[in-house]
Motif scaffolding. Structure first.
Motif, PDB file in Angstrom:
ATOM      1  N   LYS A  28      -0.816  -5.879   0.076  1.00 15.57           N
ATOM      2  CA  LYS A  28      -1.822  -6.940  -0.030  1.00 15.57           C
ATOM      3  C   LYS A  28      -3.160  -6.568   0.597  1.00 15.57           C
ATOM      4  CE  LYS A  28      -1.008 -10.020   3.868  1.00 15.57           C
ATOM      5  NZ  LYS A  28      -0.575 -11.346   4.254  1.00 15.57           N
ATOM      6  N   TRP A  29      -3.237  -5.438   1.303  1.00 16.31           N
ATOM      7  CA  TRP A  29      -4.478  -5.063   1.974  1.00 16.31           C
ATOM      8  C   TRP A  29      -5.257  -3.960   1.277  1.00 16.31           C
ATOM      9  CZ3 TRP A  29      -6.029  -8.630   5.014  1.00 16.31           C
ATOM     10  CH2 TRP A  29      -5.120  -9.409   5.714  1.00 16.31           C
ATOM     11  N   SER A  30      -4.657  -3.226   0.356  1.00 14.77           N
ATOM     12  CA  SER A  30      -5.360  -2.096  -0.267  1.00 14.77           C
ATOM     13  C   SER A  30      -6.656  -2.517  -0.943  1.00 14.77           C
ATOM     14  CB  SER A  30      -4.462  -1.378  -1.273  1.00 14.77           C
ATOM     15  OG  SER A  30      -3.479  -0.630  -0.621  1.00 14.77           O
ATOM     16  N   THR A  32      -8.504  -5.018  -0.312  1.00 17.82           N
ATOM     17  CA  THR A  32      -9.464  -5.390   0.734  1.00 17.82           C
ATOM     18  C   THR A  32     -10.070  -4.138   1.364  1.00 17.82           C
ATOM     19  OG1 THR A  32      -8.208  -7.398   1.172  1.00 17.82           O
ATOM     20  CG2 THR A  32      -9.733  -6.679   2.888  1.00 17.82           C
ATOM     21  N   TYR A  34     -10.530  -1.257  -0.087  1.00 20.91           N
ATOM     22  CA  TYR A  34     -11.501  -0.704  -1.046  1.00 20.91           C
ATOM     23  C   TYR A  34     -12.810  -1.487  -0.994  1.00 20.91           C
ATOM     24  CZ  TYR A  34      -7.189   1.270  -2.995  1.00 20.91           C
ATOM     25  OH  TYR A  34      -5.980   1.894  -3.175  1.00 20.91           O
ATOM     26  N   GLN A  35     -12.699  -2.789  -0.825  1.00 22.69           N
ATOM     27  CA  GLN A  35     -13.896  -3.625  -0.729  1.00 22.69           C
ATOM     28  C   GLN A  35     -14.684  -3.281   0.538  1.00 22.69           C
ATOM     29  OE1 GLN A  35     -13.022  -7.801  -0.398  1.00 22.69           O
ATOM     30  NE2 GLN A  35     -14.998  -8.405  -1.213  1.00 22.69           N
ATOM     31  N   LEU A  36     -13.980  -3.076   1.639  1.00 16.63           N
ATOM     32  CA  LEU A  36     -14.643  -2.691   2.886  1.00 16.63           C
ATOM     33  C   LEU A  36     -15.361  -1.359   2.729  1.00 16.63           C
ATOM     34  CD1 LEU A  36     -11.804  -3.694   5.366  1.00 16.63           C
ATOM     35  CD2 LEU A  36     -14.061  -4.764   5.231  1.00 16.63           C
ATOM     36  N   HIS A  50     -13.371  -6.827  10.838  1.00 15.19           N
ATOM     37  CA  HIS A  50     -14.044  -7.549   9.761  1.00 15.19           C
ATOM     38  C   HIS A  50     -13.105  -8.409   8.913  1.00 15.19           C
ATOM     39  CE1 HIS A  50     -17.567  -5.000  10.512  1.00 15.19           C
ATOM     40  NE2 HIS A  50     -18.237  -5.906   9.809  1.00 15.19           N
ATOM     41  N   VAL A  51     -11.785  -8.235   9.079  1.00 13.99           N
ATOM     42  CA  VAL A  51     -10.850  -8.969   8.217  1.00 13.99           C
ATOM     43  C   VAL A  51      -9.853  -9.739   9.073  1.00 13.99           C
ATOM     44  CG1 VAL A  51      -9.128  -8.780   6.390  1.00 13.99           C
ATOM     45  CG2 VAL A  51     -11.059  -7.195   6.432  1.00 13.99           C
ATOM     46  N   LEU A  54      -5.728  -8.911   9.490  1.00 10.30           N
ATOM     47  CA  LEU A  54      -5.415  -7.492   9.327  1.00 10.30           C
ATOM     48  C   LEU A  54      -5.161  -6.873  10.693  1.00 10.30           C
ATOM     49  CD1 LEU A  54      -5.191  -4.967   7.527  1.00 10.30           C
ATOM     50  CD2 LEU A  54      -7.672  -4.715   7.729  1.00 10.30           C
ATOM     51  N   CYS A  62      -1.298   1.220   5.313  1.00 12.67           N
ATOM     52  CA  CYS A  62      -2.049   1.118   4.063  1.00 12.67           C
ATOM     53  C   CYS A  62      -2.926   2.356   3.852  1.00 12.67           C
ATOM     54  CB  CYS A  62      -2.901  -0.143   4.095  1.00 12.67           C
ATOM     55  SG  CYS A  62      -3.964  -0.365   2.669  1.00 12.67           S
TER      56      CYS A  62
END
Length: 117
Positions: A28-30, A32, A34-36, A50-51, A54, A62
């Motif tokens: 569920k974090w991958s 996110t 990539y977005q970071l 930032h999350v 997490l 991850c």
């Protein structure tokens, strides 16, 4: 008795890439992460801060999986204190384009489904 010549062989899913997509979407974090990275946040400590929700442990798992797949590259700097950054590889850029297309497909499916109701 006449037999038909087989024109096609059985089509199978591409094993490695299908597993890769499944593993990435299963984490569920991958997406996110990539977005970071796309926003210039490439250090693990900054990612965690930032999350919300997490944790360092989950992030490390991850990141490790993404490095093993060749999607991300881990860059270790020979400094004190140690500094580690991550970046998307050339292969990772191709893979992320596929994920973007899957997201567009899902949006189309959602739009089509909502128009039926």
């Amino acid at each position: 008795m006449k037999t038909k010549e087989n024109l096609f062989s059985k089509k199978s899913a591409p094993n490695k890439s299908a597993r890769m997509v499944e593993a990435i979407y299963g984490c569920k974090w991958s997406l996110t992460v990539y977005q970071l990275l796309a926003n210039g946040i490439n250090r693990p400590g900054a990612m965690v801060s930032h999350v919300e929700g997490l944790t360092t442990k989950v992030l490390n798992v991850c990141l490790k999986r993404n490095v093993e797949f060749g999607i991300l590259e881990k860059i270790t700097f020979n400094e004190l204190p140690p500094r580690v950054e991550y970046k998307v590889t050339d292969f990772g850029q191709k893979f992320l384009r596929i994920l973007d297309e899957l997201e567009k497909l899902q949006q189309e499916i959602d739009t089509d489904f909502s128009s039926l109701n």
